[in-house]
Design a protein around this motif. Structure first.
Motif, short mmCIF file in Angstrom:
data_model
loop_
_atom_site.label_atom_id
_atom_site.label_comp_id
_atom_site.label_asym_id
_atom_site.label_seq_id
_atom_site.Cartn_x
_atom_site.Cartn_y
_atom_site.Cartn_z
N ARG A 289 -58.85 -42.06 37.13
CA ARG A 289 -57.50 -42.12 37.71
C ARG A 289 -57.16 -43.50 38.29
NH1 ARG A 289 -57.13 -38.90 43.33
NH2 ARG A 289 -58.25 -37.22 42.28
N LEU A 297 -48.99 -41.73 39.01
CA LEU A 297 -49.78 -40.92 39.94
C LEU A 297 -48.89 -40.24 40.97
CD1 LEU A 297 -53.00 -43.01 40.68
CD2 LEU A 297 -52.86 -40.79 39.55
N VAL A 302 -52.42 -34.32 41.02
CA VAL A 302 -53.70 -34.77 40.49
C VAL A 302 -54.75 -33.67 40.68
CG1 VAL A 302 -55.50 -36.52 40.60
CG2 VAL A 302 -53.10 -37.17 40.98
#
Length: 367
Positions: A289, A297, A302
């Protein structure tokens, strides 16, 4: 990893949804409009004289036919009306081929909805049974599905999510399996092979390789307004630039589609038509990530997916081996090997082992 098609026992309620503000019901041919106006004028004059329209060949009726002067006025008005209707239809700038491609959207598109929260429970239970290591992602999708049913949303929509974890643990497979269980079409875009944003948004007409983006193509093909788009390995996205320095990065192309407000009135560069894309469910995957652009993001939920344990591999091997018709002895041997292995394997490696065992068991025996 292949997705096995399985019939679902759950009924899906699908209702039409308009995703483009186009009008295909307006007559835009000047010739046809002219014919309609002439017929209307004749009928108007017939009725004014108290004549019977059924006797279309009487001398009195023929005398009511439009004169040359009438015809010229009607022709001008037909052209003006055709031009106004074409502008109102939103199709004026499109050629015949593009209009035909979009014609299927005239009556709206189907959307997938779940009939009950119990249906969402069953889908989540199936996912968890098949891939227990994806529990966090399954829980997120489960809650979103239940909320969609409770709120009476016109279409099932999942929040944009990013599945982050090691390669070969089934992240993209989970995403497409979820779409299959929901009953929605899905499309996978591999960022490693298609780093430019054209794969998602398409390119402007006039280019030799111009075409719509993959989401629009999927909607036009399936006539479903809330498909599942899977963007694989988004952490490998780069800044693709033209010779003039213009950026065509896929990450930039995704941003307006991940925001509900901008997605609701998203302008397709290929058709130059506004689409309502807010019902698409976006599932992104990554191996790291930290390499995913921050704007992406911030727009995703997430989900951290842990590495596979030996128990996870054995669970997968038993299910996949049974589905492939592998003998019980071979499955037990494979499970023991995976439990005792000191190497960290992934699902791809297990599938290769199963392929080898299946080939061995199905090979002809020497006599």
């Amino acid at each position: 990893m292949s997705i096995k098609r399985r019939s679902s026992a759950h009924r899906r309620d699908q209702v039409p949804l308009r995703i483009v503000a186009l009008r295909f019901d307006l007559e835009t041919s000047p010739q046809k409009i002219e014919q309609q106006l002439i017929a209307f004028l004749r009928e108007l004059r017939w009725k004014a004289r108290g004549l019977d329209p059924a006797d279309r060949w009487s001398e009195e009726l023929l005398a009511c036919s439009p004169s040359r002067h009438d015809g010229e006025k009607i022709c001008r008005r037909a052209k003006a009306l055709a031009d106004r209707r074409m502008r109102a239809s939103g199709l004026r700038h499109l050629d015949k081929d593009a209009r035909e491609k979009l014609r299927g959207l005239n009556d709206g598109v189907r959307v997938v909805r779940l009939p009950s929260e119990h249906c969402a429970d069953e889908i989540a239970a199936t996912l968890h049974d098949e891939m227990p290591w994806m529990a966090q992602a399954t829980t997120l999708a489960w809650h979103a599905m239940r909320e969609s049913v409770r709120n009476g949303a016109p279409a099932l929509h999942l929040p944009a999510m990013l599945l982050d974890g090691p390669p070969g643990i089934g992240k993209s497979y989970w995403a497409r399996r979820l779409a299959e269980l929901i009953g929605a079409p899905s499309e996978l875009v591999d960022v490693a092979n298609e780093p430019a944003g054209f794969a998602v948004v398409g390119s402007q007409r006039g280019w030799a390789t111009a075409q719509p983006g993959r989401p629009v193509e999927l909607i036009l093909c399936e006539h479903v307004g809330n498909p599942v788009m899977v963007i694989d390995e988004i952490d490998k996205v780069g800044d693709v630039r033209s010779n003039k320095g213009m950026s065509f990065a896929l990450s930039n192309a995704l941003l307006p589609l991940l925001e509900p407000l901008s997605a609701q009135a998203w302008s397709c560069p290929y058709f130059r038509v506004t689409f309502d894309m807010r019902w698409i469910s976006w599932i992104l995957t990554s191996n790291n990530r930290r390499n995913v652009p921050a704007p992406l993001l911030s727009r995703c939920r997430v989900v951290d997916v842990p590495p596979l344990s030996g128990a996870d591999l054995v669970h997968f091997a038993r299910r996949e081996g049974t589905a492939r018709g592998l003998s019980e002895d071979a499955i037990v041997t494979l499970a023991e090997m995976l439990e005792g292995s000191s190497n960290r394997l992934d699902l791809r490696a297990v599938i290769k082992l199963i392929d080898g065992l299946c080939a061995h068991e199905n090979s002809p025996r020497a006599h």
